[in-house]
Design a protein around this motif. Structure first.
Motif, PDB file in Angstrom:
ATOM      1  N   ALA A 114       0.827  -1.209   0.000  1.00 19.17           N
ATOM      2  CA  ALA A 114       0.000   0.000   0.000  1.00 19.17           C
ATOM      3  C   ALA A 114       0.859   1.255   0.000  1.00 19.17           C
ATOM      4  O   ALA A 114       0.523   2.242  -0.634  1.00 19.17           O
ATOM      5  CB  ALA A 114      -0.903  -0.001   1.226  1.00 19.17           C
ATOM      6  N   GLY A 314      -2.140  -3.981  -3.473  1.00 19.13           N
ATOM      7  CA  GLY A 314      -2.230  -2.555  -3.191  1.00 19.13           C
ATOM      8  C   GLY A 314      -2.643  -1.709  -4.379  1.00 19.13           C
ATOM      9  O   GLY A 314      -2.159  -0.605  -4.570  1.00 19.13           O
TER      10      GLY A 314
ATOM     11  N   CYS B 147      -1.638  13.826  -9.770  1.00 19.05           N
ATOM     12  CA  CYS B 147      -1.600  12.378  -9.603  1.00 19.05           C
ATOM     13  C   CYS B 147      -0.286  11.936  -8.979  1.00 19.05           C
ATOM     14  O   CYS B 147      -0.268  11.123  -8.056  1.00 19.05           O
ATOM     15  CB  CYS B 147      -1.747  11.670 -10.940  1.00 19.05           C
ATOM     16  SG  CYS B 147      -3.411  11.629 -11.525  1.00 19.05           S
ATOM     17  N   SER B 148       0.820  12.464  -9.477  1.00 20.25           N
ATOM     18  CA  SER B 148       2.088  11.933  -8.970  1.00 20.25           C
ATOM     19  C   SER B 148       2.331  12.373  -7.529  1.00 20.25           C
ATOM     20  O   SER B 148       2.860  11.595  -6.741  1.00 20.25           O
ATOM     21  CB  SER B 148       3.262  12.276  -9.882  1.00 20.25           C
ATOM     22  OG  SER B 148       3.176  13.577 -10.327  1.00 20.25           O
ATOM     23  N   LEU B 151       0.230   9.986  -5.584  1.00 24.71           N
ATOM     24  CA  LEU B 151       0.843   8.646  -5.543  1.00 24.71           C
ATOM     25  C   LEU B 151       1.954   8.588  -4.509  1.00 24.71           C
ATOM     26  O   LEU B 151       2.101   7.602  -3.782  1.00 24.71           O
ATOM     27  CB  LEU B 151       1.418   8.288  -6.915  1.00 24.71           C
ATOM     28  CG  LEU B 151       0.454   7.753  -7.965  1.00 24.71           C
ATOM     29  CD1 LEU B 151       1.147   7.626  -9.305  1.00 24.71           C
ATOM     30  CD2 LEU B 151      -0.105   6.419  -7.535  1.00 24.71           C
ATOM     31  N   ALA B 152       2.731   9.673  -4.449  1.00 20.17           N
ATOM     32  CA  ALA B 152       3.838   9.686  -3.495  1.00 20.17           C
ATOM     33  C   ALA B 152       3.318   9.673  -2.065  1.00 20.17           C
ATOM     34  O   ALA B 152       3.914   9.049  -1.187  1.00 20.17           O
ATOM     35  CB  ALA B 152       4.693  10.924  -3.730  1.00 20.17           C
ATOM     36  N   LYS B 153       2.210  10.359  -1.828  1.00 26.81           N
ATOM     37  CA  LYS B 153       1.713  10.454  -0.458  1.00 26.81           C
ATOM     38  C   LYS B 153       0.878   9.240  -0.043  1.00 26.81           C
ATOM     39  O   LYS B 153       1.004   8.750   1.074  1.00 26.81           O
ATOM     40  CB  LYS B 153       0.888  11.733  -0.318  1.00 26.81           C
ATOM     41  CG  LYS B 153       0.467  11.995   1.112  1.00 26.81           C
ATOM     42  CD  LYS B 153      -0.211  13.349   1.289  1.00 26.81           C
ATOM     43  CE  LYS B 153      -0.651  13.503   2.731  1.00 26.81           C
ATOM     44  NZ  LYS B 153      -1.675  14.524   2.892  1.00 26.81           N
ATOM     45  N   TYR B 154       0.018   8.764  -0.929  1.00 24.02           N
ATOM     46  CA  TYR B 154      -0.959   7.760  -0.521  1.00 24.02           C
ATOM     47  C   TYR B 154      -0.728   6.369  -1.105  1.00 24.02           C
ATOM     48  O   TYR B 154      -1.469   5.446  -0.783  1.00 24.02           O
ATOM     49  CB  TYR B 154      -2.372   8.196  -0.919  1.00 24.02           C
ATOM     50  CG  TYR B 154      -2.802   9.530  -0.370  1.00 24.02           C
ATOM     51  CD1 TYR B 154      -3.146   9.651   0.970  1.00 24.02           C
ATOM     52  CD2 TYR B 154      -2.863  10.653  -1.175  1.00 24.02           C
ATOM     53  CE1 TYR B 154      -3.546  10.868   1.483  1.00 24.02           C
ATOM     54  CE2 TYR B 154      -3.256  11.875  -0.672  1.00 24.02           C
ATOM     55  CZ  TYR B 154      -3.597  11.975   0.662  1.00 24.02           C
ATOM     56  OH  TYR B 154      -3.983  13.179   1.174  1.00 24.02           O
ATOM     57  N   GLY B 155       0.232   6.211  -1.993  1.00 26.86           N
ATOM     58  CA  GLY B 155       0.355   4.918  -2.656  1.00 26.86           C
ATOM     59  C   GLY B 155      -0.708   4.770  -3.722  1.00 26.86           C
ATOM     60  O   GLY B 155      -1.415   5.732  -4.026  1.00 26.86           O
ATOM     61  N   VAL B 156      -0.822   3.574  -4.309  1.00 27.95           N
ATOM     62  CA  VAL B 156      -1.764   3.400  -5.409  1.00 27.95           C
ATOM     63  C   VAL B 156      -3.179   3.090  -4.906  1.00 27.95           C
ATOM     64  O   VAL B 156      -4.093   3.869  -5.079  1.00 27.95           O
ATOM     65  CB  VAL B 156      -1.284   2.306  -6.380  1.00 27.95           C
ATOM     66  CG1 VAL B 156      -2.293   2.124  -7.499  1.00 27.95           C
ATOM     67  CG2 VAL B 156       0.060   2.665  -6.954  1.00 27.95           C
ATOM     68  N   GLY B 157      -3.330   1.951  -4.244  1.00 29.59           N
ATOM     69  CA  GLY B 157      -4.673   1.540  -3.839  1.00 29.59           C
ATOM     70  C   GLY B 157      -5.015   2.051  -2.456  1.00 29.59           C
ATOM     71  O   GLY B 157      -4.147   2.529  -1.724  1.00 29.59           O
ATOM     72  N   TYR B 366      -5.217   8.577  -6.002  1.00 34.13           N
ATOM     73  CA  TYR B 366      -4.674   9.437  -7.056  1.00 34.13           C
ATOM     74  C   TYR B 366      -5.717   9.761  -8.112  1.00 34.13           C
ATOM     75  O   TYR B 366      -5.662  10.819  -8.759  1.00 34.13           O
ATOM     76  CB  TYR B 366      -3.413   8.811  -7.678  1.00 34.13           C
ATOM     77  CG  TYR B 366      -3.632   7.666  -8.638  1.00 34.13           C
ATOM     78  CD1 TYR B 366      -3.706   7.893 -10.002  1.00 34.13           C
ATOM     79  CD2 TYR B 366      -3.747   6.357  -8.189  1.00 34.13           C
ATOM     80  CE1 TYR B 366      -3.887   6.842 -10.893  1.00 34.13           C
ATOM     81  CE2 TYR B 366      -3.916   5.310  -9.067  1.00 34.13           C
ATOM     82  CZ  TYR B 366      -3.996   5.557 -10.413  1.00 34.13           C
ATOM     83  OH  TYR B 366      -4.181   4.522 -11.289  1.00 34.13           O
TER      84      TYR B 366
END
Lengths: 487, 496
Positions: A114, A314, B147-148, B151-157, B366
Motif C-alpha cells: 500500500a 495494493g 496524480c504523482s 501517488l507519493a503520499k498515498y500509494g496506489v490503492g 490518485y
C-alpha cells in the motif's frame, strides 16, 4: 460454527431490544412533530419508508464515529487517522486538522504494497507519465494498451491458468461475470457467507440460487444430489448447468475454504466451480498464489478463478482467469469489458510490478520475505490472542482474524478505546454479520514489525479486559510467559 | 322386412317402458308405505317425527362412516440413494460457454501510448476518435502533477472499503469539490463508473416501486433496474409523448396506492445513440405526475452548459429539481470512478445502503485527486468547451456531406453517432459493414474510430453505428482529416 454462550446471547438480545424500544419511542415523538409541521414532500413518497432506515437512524448513527474514519496517509503499518468531532450527538461528524498516528490493523494491506515501494512506485509514476491516469474508453474501443495485455498475461501465469481478463473494479468483476455465464434454467449453489458482489451477480443472472451451509462440504453434496435429482422447480427438467461459488478466505470469518473436499465433490457431480480469491490471492501460499497453492489443489480443477487486486497488490480492480476459450468468450460478451472504462494504467503497472516482486523477478528476495513475514505475523498474532482468552475465528495462516464482541455496546467501546491508545481496528456489526455476532476484525500485514504486533497485543489485551470480551479463560502457563515478554 | 323389424323394436320398447314404470310405481308405493307407517307418525315431546328422519339418520351414519375412513393419498416413494446416484450419473451439463463461432474474432487495436487525441497503434501515429477524452485532459501536465504527488503520499490503492479506513482525505475533498462545482449540497464517490448507477438505483427503489426508464439506457442502468426488483416500464427512446402517456397510465393505475416511490431514469447524452434528453420537458412531466428523476450525466458533464456543469445548466434547469444525478468520471474528467450527487438525504442514504459503495474498496486516491484537478482546470479554462463545441459542429458539417450514412446524434452531443442510411436488414450485416469501414479507416487513413458493440446481455435494441468521440484536443485539421477519410472509405465500401 460459532457457539454463542447462553448468557451472552441473552444480554445481546436484551441490548438490541432496548435500543429498538428507545428508537421506536423517539420515532413516535418525531412522527408527532412531523405531523404538526407542514408536510414538505409535496406529494412525493418519502425516500425511505417505514423501518427501512430505522437501523441507520437509531442504531448506526449512535456509533457512526467507529466507521469510515478518514485517514491522511497511505494505509501502511502506521497511518494518520483524521480526528473528528460532533456537536449534534453523532448525527454529523466534522473533520479537524488534527491527526493521530495509529497502528493500522484494519486495511487489507496484506503484503505491504500500500505504501510507496522501492520497485513499484517509480514504475507506476513512469506509467502515469506515459499513459495518463485513464484511457477514457472501454477495453474493446480505445482502452486496450500494451500494458493491459501485459497485465493479463502476467496475471494468468501468476495464478497458473491459460488466460485471464482484468476489470477496473473487483465488485464489478463478480457482478458482471455471473450474468454472462449463468442464466435461466441454470443453478448457482453459493456458500451462505459469500460476499455481496457474488450475491448481486447471482441475482442479476436470473439463475436459480441455492445456498449451502458455510464451508460444509457434506451439506454441499446433499444440496447437489437433491437438486440434480429434482431438476428445475415445477418443470422438473434437468438443470442446464450448475455452478458452485466459494471464496478462498472468507473476509468476515477469516476461514480458509475447504477447497480440496469441495473440488472433489464438484468433480464427482460434473458441476462448475467458481473460486473468489479476493482475500487469499497474494496473501497465502508458498509463492503467494492463493488457497489453491496453500491447500494443494490443482488450478486446472477450478473452472473459474476470480480475484481482486485491491488487497495484496495494493492497487484496484479484479480478474477472471480460466481457459483460453472462456476468456475469449468473456471478451466478447461481458458488459464490464465492453462498456466500462478500462483499468487505470498506473494501477495496472502497480499490479504487474508487485507480482514481479512477489515472484522475485525484480532480482531481490523481498517477495519471499514478505510472504514469510505475513505468515509468521498472522500465526503469532492469532496464537497470542487465543492464549489471552479472546474468541478468535478463522484458520491458521489466514491474515484475517475476527475477535467476537457480541454485545452491541461493546462495538463502539472496543473501537474507541483502541483508537485512544493509537491502535486502529475495524468493528463489524449487522448487516455485514448476523445480528448477534458482532465482531472486531484484525487484518495483519507483512509490513507490521514484531514490536508493532506486541504493542497491538498489549493494547487489545487491556481493552479486552476493560470491555469484557475475553470469553475463554486465559492459558495459565503461557499467560505468564507473554506477560513477562510484555513487561 | 325392415318395417316389421321396426314394429318389433317399437313393441319391445313399449314392453320395456311399461316394465320400468311398473317398477318405479311399486317402489314409490313401498316408500310411501314405509313413511306412512304408524311408527313414523309418532310424536315425541310434541315433535312430529316424520319418515324423513330415518333417511336423515341413515345419511348421517353414511357420512360419519366416510369421514372415519382415511383419505386417499398416493403412496410416497422417495428416491432411493441408488436412484439418485443414477440420476446424477445420467445428468449431462451444458458446456460453461457456448461454442465459439467465427463471428467472435474481433481484436481491439492495441495502443502504444496514452489515449490522447493522437495515439500510436502498431508504431503508427493515428488520430484518436475512440476515447471519450472530451476536454483533452489526457496527458494534461496539471493532472499528472496532482496524480504523482498523490501517488507519493498515498500509494496506489486504498486497501479497504470506505467504512474500514478506506476513506482518505482526498475522497472527502473530491466529494466536496464535485458538490461545489455542481451546486449541490453533497456528493458521494464510487470506485467505478459502471457500478455507480447499478448501485444507486437499488438503494432507492425497492420491490413494488415504479421506475419509468428510456429504452435506450446503457447496460449499467439496465442492470440497476433489474437488481432493484421494482416494476420497470420502458418508454420509447427519447420520445416525450411516449413518456407522458406512460406516466399518465401509471398514475391512473396506481391512483390508490399510497407511499409508492416513482422514478424516471434517463441519460443526459445517451451512450447508445448520442441523443440528448429534453430536460425541461422531463421536469415539467416530473412535477405534474410527482415522479423523482435520476439523471445520468456521464457524457454531458464538462461538455454541456456554458461552464460545463452538464445538462442542467444547458437546459437552464436548477440542479435542485433533479433528485439524483450520477456520472462516470472516465469521460470528460479523464480519470476513473463515478459519483452521485443530490440532497444530503439522498447522499447519506447511499453511504450505508448502496452495495457498490459499502462492499467495495474505495477509489484509488490518485484518481480522486485527478478528478479535483480536472474540475479546477475546467473552471479555469472555459474556452475548452467552446473549442469542443466548434469541433463538434465542424465535424458534423463535414460528415453531413457523406452519402450512405446519416448522423443520428444530437447537434450538441460530443458523441457523433453515424448510422447506415439504408440498413441491410440484419444487425449482423450492418455491424460487419460498419466494422469494415472502421477497420479500413484505421488501416489506410490512420484515423481511429470505433463501432458500437453490444453485449449479449444488453437489452437495448437501438441500431448500431460508428461512434466518434470528439475532443477539444483535436485540431481543425484532425477533424477535417477524419471526415475526409470517412467519406472516402464509406464511398468505397458502400459503393463497391
Amino acid at each position: 460454527m460459532i457457539a454463542i454462550p447462553y448468557l451472552t446471547a441473552l444480554t445481546t438480545y436484551f441490548s438490541y431490544g432496548l435500543l429498538f424500544a428507545f428508537g421506536q419511542f423517539r420515532d413516535f415523538f418525531r412522527k408527532i412533530f412531523d405531523w404538526c409541521s407542514s408536510n414538505n414532500l409535496q406529494g412525493y413518497a418519502p425516500i425511505c419508508l417505514g423501518l427501512e432506515d430505522f437501523y441507520i437512524r437509531r442504531l448506526y448513527l449512535r456509533i457512526q464515529d467507529c466507521f469510515g474514519r478518514p485517514i491522511a496517509s497511505a494505509p501502511d503499518a502506521w497511518f494518520d487517522v483524521v480526528e473528528r468531532f460532533s456537536n449534534d450527538s453523532n448525527k454529523t461528524l466534522t473533520r479537524t486538522d488534527k491527526l493521530s498516528r495509529c497502528l493500522n490493523l484494519g486495511s487489507y494491506n496484506y503484503l505491504g504494497f500500500a505504501a510507496a515501494d522501492e520497485y513499484c512506485t517509480p514504475r507506476v509514476v513512469e506509467t502515469l507519465k506515459k499513459y495518463s491516469p485513464s484511457t477514457c474508453s472501454s477495453r474493446v474501443d480505445g482502452g486496450t494498451t500494451e500494458l493491459h495485455n501485459e497485465l493479463e498475461e502476467c496475471v494468468a501465469s501468476f495464478v497458473r491458468k491459460p488466460a485471464a481478463i482484468v476489470f477496473g473494479m473487483g465488485y464489478v468483476t463478480n457482478s458482471a461475470i455471473l450474468p454472462v455465464l449463468m442464466g435461466k434454467g441454470s443453478l448457482i449453489i453459493s456458500d451462505s457467507l459469500n460476499h455481496n458482489s457474488i450475491v448481486n451477480g447471482a441475482r442479476g443472472s436470473g439463475a436459480t440460487i441455492r445456498v449451502f451451509q458455510h464451508n460444509v462440504p457434506s451439506h454441499l453434496e446433499e444440496v447437489l444430489r437433491e437438486q440434480i435429482a429434482e431438476g428445475q422447480p415445477r418443470t422438473h427438467r434437468p438443470w442446464k448447468k450448475i455452478m458452485v461459488i466459494v471464496e478462498g478466505i472468507y473476509s468476515m470469518e477469516g476461514e480458509l475454504c475447504e477447497l480440496p473436499e469441495i473440488i472433489a465433490i464438484c468433480k464427482k457431480y460434473k458441476v462448475y466451480t467458481y473460486l473468489d480469491e479476493a482475500h487469499s490471492i497474494g496473501a497465502v501460499g508458498k509463492t503467494g498464489r492463493g488457497v489453491c497453492e496453500l491447500l494443494g489443489v490443482d488450478t486446472a480443477d477450478v473452472d473459474i478463478m476470480m480475484g481482486t487486486f485491491t488487497k495484496s497488490f495494493g492497487s484496484c480492480g479484479g480478474y477472471i482467469a480460466g481457459s483460453k476459450e472462456l476468456v475469449h468468450y468473456l471478451k466478447h460478451a461481458c458488459p464490464a469489458h465492453l462498456y466500462a472504462t478500462s483499468i487505470s494504467p498506473p494501477a495496472a503497472q502497480q499490479i504487474i510490478s508487485s507480482i514481479r516482486v512477489i515472484l522475485g523477478e525484480d532480482g531481490s528476495n523481498r517477495g519471499a520475505q514478505k510472504l514469510a513475514q505475513i505468515r509468521e505475523n498472522s500465526n503469532f498474532f492469532r496464537s497470542e490472542l487465543q492464549k489471552m482468552g479472546f474468541e478468535v475465528l478463522g484458520d491458521n495462516d489466514s491474515p484475517v482474524m475476527p475477535i467476537m464482541l457480541y454485545n452491541p455496546a461493546k462495538i463502539p467501546a472496543f473501537s474507541r478505546e483502541c483508537l485512544k491508545q493509537n491502535v486502529a481496528v475495524v468493528t463489524v456489526a449487522f448487516p455485514a454479520t448476523p445480528l448477534l455476532l458482532a465482531r472486531a476484525r484484525i487484518c495483519i500485514s507483512a509490513s507490521h514489525s514484531r514490536e508493532d504486533l506486541i504493542k497491538a497485543l498489549q493494547v487489545i489485551s487491556r481493552v479486552g479486559d476493560l470491555v469484557g470480551i475475553k470469553y475463554f479463560p486465559a492459558e495459565p502457563a503461557k499467560q505468564q510467559d507473554t506477560s513477562k515478554k510484555f513487561d | 322386412m325392415s318395417a316389421s323389424e321396426r314394429f318389433l323394436a317399437n313393441s319391445m320398447e313399449t314392453v320395456m317402458g311399461s316394465a320400468v314404470v311398473n317398477f318405479v310405481n311399486t317402489t314409490l308405493n313401498w316408500v310411501m308405505f314405509a313413511l306412512d307407517a304408524p311408527s313414523a307418525r309418532a310424536v315425541v315431546f310434541g315433535v312430529h317425527i316424520g319418515g324423513h328422519l330415518f333417511i336423515e339418520v341413515f345419511l348421517l351414519v353414511v357420512i360419519l362412516f366416510l369421514l372415519s375412513q382415511k383419505s386417499y393419498k398416493p403412496p410416497k416413494r422417495p428416491l432411493t440413494n441408488k436412484e439418485i446416484d443414477e440420476l446424477c450419473d445420467e445428468w449431462v451439463p451444458e458446456p460453461l460457454i457456448p461454442s465459439l463461432n467465427k463471428e467472435l474474432h474481433y481484436e481491439p487495436p492495441v495502443l502504444e501510448s496514452a489515449a490522447g487525441p493522437h495515439t500510436v497503434i502498431k508504431g503508427k501515429e493515428v488520430i484518436n476518435f475512440a476515447s471519450a477524452n472530451y476536454l483533452g485532459f489526457i496527458g494534461h501536465p496539471k493532472l499528472l502533477d496532482s496524480c504523482s504527488s498523490s501517488l507519493a503520499k498515498y500509494g496506489v490503492g486504498s486497501c479497504g472499503p470506505r467504512g474500514f479506513y478506506g476513506t482518505i482525505d482526498v475522497h472527502l475533498d473530491c466529494e466536496a469539490r464535485i458538490a461545489k462545482f455542481l451546486g449541490t449540497p453533497d456528493s458521494i464517490l464510487y470506485s467505478y463508473g459502471l457500478s455507480t448507477m447499478f448501485s444507486a438505483i437499488p438503494a432507492f427503489s425497492k420491490k413494488g416501486d415504479i421506475i419509468v426508464a428510456d429504452e435506450g439506457v446503457h447496460w449499467g442502468i439496465q442492470n440497476g433496474l433489474h437488481l432493484s426488483r421494482s416494476t420497470v416500464v420502458y418508454f420509447k427512446h427519447n420520445d416525450m409523448d411516449s413518456l407522458r402517456e406512460t406516466l399518465e397510465n401509471i398514475t391512473v393505475k396506481y391512483k390508490r396506492t399510497k407511499n409508492l416511490r416513482r422514478y424516471i431514469v434517463v441519460e443526459a447524452v445517451y451512450q447508445n445513440s448520442g441523443q440528448i434528453v429534453p430536460l425541461d420537458e422531463i421536469v415539467k412531466l416530473k412535477e405534474k405526475y410527482r415522479f423523482r428523476v435520476l439523471l445520468d450525466e456521464s457524457n454531458s458533464l464538462g461538455v454541456l452548459g456554458s461552464s460545463g456543469r452538464g445538462l442542467t445548466e444547458h437546459c437552464g434547469v436548477p440542479v435542485e429539481k433533479i433528485d439524483i444525478v450520477t456520472a462516470a468520471m472516465g469521460h470528460a474528467l479523464a480519470t476513473e470512478g463515478g459519483f452521485c450527487t443530490g440532497s444530503a438525504r439522498v447522499i447519506d442514504h447511499q453511504r450505508l445502503s448502496s452495495s457498490g459503495y459499502v462492499f467495495s474498496a474505495s477509489l484509488p486516491p490518485y484518481l480522486a485527486s485527478a478528478a479535483i484537478a480536472a474540475i479546477d482546470i475546467l473552471e479555469e479554462n472555459p474556452t475548452l468547451i467552446t473549442k469542443l463545441k466548434n469541433n463538434i459542429s465542424l465535424l458534423r458539417k463535414e460528415l453531413s456531406k457523406i452519402s450512405g450514412i446519416t448522423i443520428a446524434s444530437n447537434p450538441e452531443s460530443p458523441i457523433v453517432y453515424l448510422r447506415l442510411e439504408k440498413s441491410t436488414g440484419s444487425v449482423k450485416d450492418d455491424l460487419r459493414l460498419l466494422e469494415n469501414i472502421a477497420e479500413r479507416v484505421l488501416k489506410e487513413e490512420s484515423v481511429f474510430v470505433v463501432v458500437s458493440k453490444r453485449s449479449t446481455l444488453d437489452k437495448c435494441r437501438l441500431p448500431v453505428g460508428i461512434r466518434l468521440f470528439v475532443s477539444a484536443g483535436h485540431s481543425e485539421s484532425d477533424v477535417l482529416k477524419a471526415s475526409e477519410s470517412l467519406k472516402r472509405v464509406t464511398a468505397s465500401v458502400l459503393g463497391g
